[in-house]
Design a protein around this motif. Structure first.
Motif, PDB file in Angstrom:
ATOM      1  N   ALA A 120       0.831  -1.193   0.000  1.00  0.00           N
ATOM      2  CA  ALA A 120       0.000   0.000   0.000  1.00  0.00           C
ATOM      3  C   ALA A 120       0.869   1.246   0.000  1.00  0.00           C
ATOM      4  O   ALA A 120       2.079   1.193   0.238  1.00  0.00           O
ATOM      5  CB  ALA A 120      -0.912  -0.006   1.228  1.00  0.00           C
ATOM      6  N   ALA A 121       0.209   2.378  -0.270  1.00  0.00           N
ATOM      7  CA  ALA A 121       0.935   3.642  -0.222  1.00  0.00           C
ATOM      8  C   ALA A 121       1.442   3.902   1.188  1.00  0.00           C
ATOM      9  O   ALA A 121       0.770   3.592   2.180  1.00  0.00           O
ATOM     10  CB  ALA A 121       0.025   4.778  -0.672  1.00  0.00           C
ATOM     11  N   GLY A 122       2.651   4.446   1.306  1.00  0.00           N
ATOM     12  CA  GLY A 122       3.226   4.752   2.613  1.00  0.00           C
ATOM     13  C   GLY A 122       3.903   3.587   3.287  1.00  0.00           C
ATOM     14  O   GLY A 122       4.334   3.700   4.443  1.00  0.00           O
ATOM     15  N   ALA A 123       3.989   2.431   2.603  1.00  0.00           N
ATOM     16  CA  ALA A 123       4.628   1.260   3.206  1.00  0.00           C
ATOM     17  C   ALA A 123       6.138   1.474   3.313  1.00  0.00           C
ATOM     18  O   ALA A 123       6.721   2.303   2.622  1.00  0.00           O
ATOM     19  CB  ALA A 123       4.312   0.020   2.385  1.00  0.00           C
ATOM     20  N   LYS A 124       6.760   0.688   4.206  1.00  0.00           N
ATOM     21  CA  LYS A 124       8.200   0.753   4.409  1.00  0.00           C
ATOM     22  C   LYS A 124       8.828  -0.585   4.074  1.00  0.00           C
ATOM     23  O   LYS A 124       8.164  -1.616   4.074  1.00  0.00           O
ATOM     24  CB  LYS A 124       8.530   1.124   5.856  1.00  0.00           C
ATOM     25  CG  LYS A 124       8.097   2.529   6.263  1.00  0.00           C
ATOM     26  CD  LYS A 124       8.489   2.816   7.698  1.00  0.00           C
ATOM     27  CE  LYS A 124       8.108   4.230   8.104  1.00  0.00           C
ATOM     28  NZ  LYS A 124       8.845   5.244   7.317  1.00  0.00           N
ATOM     29  N   VAL A 125      10.106  -0.546   3.793  1.00  0.00           N
ATOM     30  CA  VAL A 125      10.896  -1.748   3.622  1.00  0.00           C
ATOM     31  C   VAL A 125      11.864  -1.811   4.812  1.00  0.00           C
ATOM     32  O   VAL A 125      12.619  -0.855   5.072  1.00  0.00           O
ATOM     33  CB  VAL A 125      11.689  -1.732   2.312  1.00  0.00           C
ATOM     34  CG1 VAL A 125      12.561  -2.986   2.215  1.00  0.00           C
ATOM     35  CG2 VAL A 125      10.736  -1.659   1.136  1.00  0.00           C
TER      36      VAL A 125
END
Length: 458
Positions: A258-263
């Motif tokens: 989704a938008a705003g996700a992090k790795v």
């Protein structure tokens, strides 16, 4: 110089030609009407003669009916004598029946028929009163004009007047098509690929290294992979949802993000203090841009250029479609006192069974307002009549479309009338006739052309 006078003469001749053309159309319609009237009169008189003759088997003979009535009355008189126990000989029975005359007589309308056929101005003969005297102009000067008399012909194999022209027999056709092809190509583009190399320094494995997912990957299914540049494996905590328990360690995954996700990544060697680099590669879904070869099918016209509208003009015979579009261009130039036919597609009758109007298009009496009828299941004379009348002496493209449970009538590609009662349009087997105009009505006064029938059933 005579140039101005010559130009004026040519302009006036063109003006006269247009007026003469419209006049001749009306004269031809008049001749057709007189000949049709005489055919009907002859049929009525022939039928009257048959009915007046005795011992016929092909019609209901009036003398036979009267004789049968008399015989029945004579039998009734004899039966009544038996009932009343009285004597009744044959002469008395005949007298009894005669006292009961045949109550119905066939009205031959002899005087009316005589007036129709033998009046001074309506005789069904080569009456000079049916003729017209007109001018012809085969040359380029006024001296070339001369007067000529045109007599009405009652022969079946020729037009009513020589200037009307003969009808050309229609050929059976399937509405032909013109194919327009557009070439294309298929191109596959890998649009989203991102690689991040970052340094880390982990202490006891409790500090994650993380970065924001680039916006270009938001909403896609992303393949994430890592390569640890140390002696320990890397673990994808986000977005793959891994942890360090139960054998769920992995260094790559494919998942929707989704938008705003992090790795987030960390080394597998927990409890160690070391530093190094991790390369993270993100690959979004490949996109394919495809331009395919398309074929557009357009029906060829059944009628070409604009021409005067003439009664009983059979244009073609075609195999119809349940869903279709019919279009034509019309130029109204006058009004008729009754329904005025433009286009009529039918299996062979005027009205009002299924298959007799597929569609039929007329002008209302004393008007250029359209009367549009198209058959459907259970109603062979349904349709939609626009409120707007067509402008005189101007071209209007008329389109009648039956598709998607709706009949639409359009003027110059603008919808003028629609009706949603055509969920079951008429399904006709075999061929139908295309008339412009039909043999049952007055022909519209004007010109018609560019008649196109387009089947929509594929």
């Amino acid at each position: 110089s005579c140039a101005p006078e010559r130009q004026h003469f040519q302009e006036m001749r063109s003006h006269c030609d247009q007026g003469m053309e419209a006049l001749e159309v009306q004269q031809c319609s008049f001749g057709d009407f007189i000949r049709q009237k005489c055919i009907l009169l002859e049929e009525v008189e022939n039928l009257g003669s048959k009915i007046a003759s005795a011992n016929r088997t092909d019609v209901l003979s009036e003398p036979d009916r009267a004789a049968e009535w008399h015989a029945v009355q004579k039998s009734a008189c004899l039966l009544e004598a038996v009932r009343d126990e009285t004597n009744l000989d044959d002469a008395a029975a005949e007298a009894c029946a005669t006292d009961r005359p045949y109550p119905l007589t066939f009205d031959y309308h002899e005087q009316t028929l005589y007036n129709e056929r033998h009046g001074e101005s309506l005789a069904c003969t080569n009456n000079p009163g049916y003729g017209f005297r007109g001018l012809t102009h085969p040359g380029e000067t006024s001296a070339d004009y001369h007067s000529q008399h045109y007599a009405l012909s009652f022969a079946d194999d020729v037009p009513p007047y020589s200037f009307c022209g003969a009808e050309t027999p229609a050929a059976m056709v399937d509405p032909p098509a013109v194919e327009v092809e557009t070439a294309g190509e298929e191109v596959t583009v890998e649009t989203s690929r991102h690689e991040v190399i970052f340094s880390y320094e982990f202490v006891d494995g409790f500090v994650w290294a993380e970065f924001d997912l680039p916006e270009e990957f938001a909403g896609q299914e992303v393949e994430v992979s890592t390569v640890g540049l140390t002696t320990g494996d890397t673990v994808l905590e986000e977005p793959c949802g891994n942890d360090d328990y139960g054998g769920m360690l992995q260094s790559q995954c494919t998942t929707a993000v989704a938008a705003g996700a992090k790795v987030a990544v960390r080394p597998y060697n927990l409890g160690s203090e070391f530093s190094g680099e991790v390369r993270v590669t993100l690959v979004g879904a490949a996109t394919t841009t495809t331009t395919t070869t398309t074929t557009t099918t357009t029906a060829a016209p059944l009628l070409g250029e604009l021409a005067p509208i003439v009664k009983d003009t059979l244009v073609a015979e075609i195999h119809p479609s349940r869903h279709y579009e019919v279009s034509f261009v019309v130029v109204p130039e006058g009004l008729q006192p009754d329904w005025a036919s433009l286009v009529h597609i039918t299996r062979g009758e005027n009205c009002c069974h299924e298959g007799t109007r597929l569609p039929g298009v007329w002008f209302h009496e004393h008007s250029t307002r359209l009367h549009v009828r198209a058959g459907r299941y259970g109603e062979g004379n349904d349709g939609c009549d626009p409120d707007e009348a067509l402008p005189m002496n101007q071209e209007t493209k008329v389109t009648v479309r039956v598709a998607d449970s709706v009949i639409k009538v359009s003027f110059n590609d603008t919808v003028a009338c629609e009706k949603g009662t055509f969920s079951q349009p008429t399904d006709v087997e075999g061929s139908v006739k295309v008339y412009a105009a039909d043999p049952w009505h007055w022909p519209a006064i004007g010109k018609l052309g560019q008649l196109v029938y387009t089947p929509l059933d594929g």
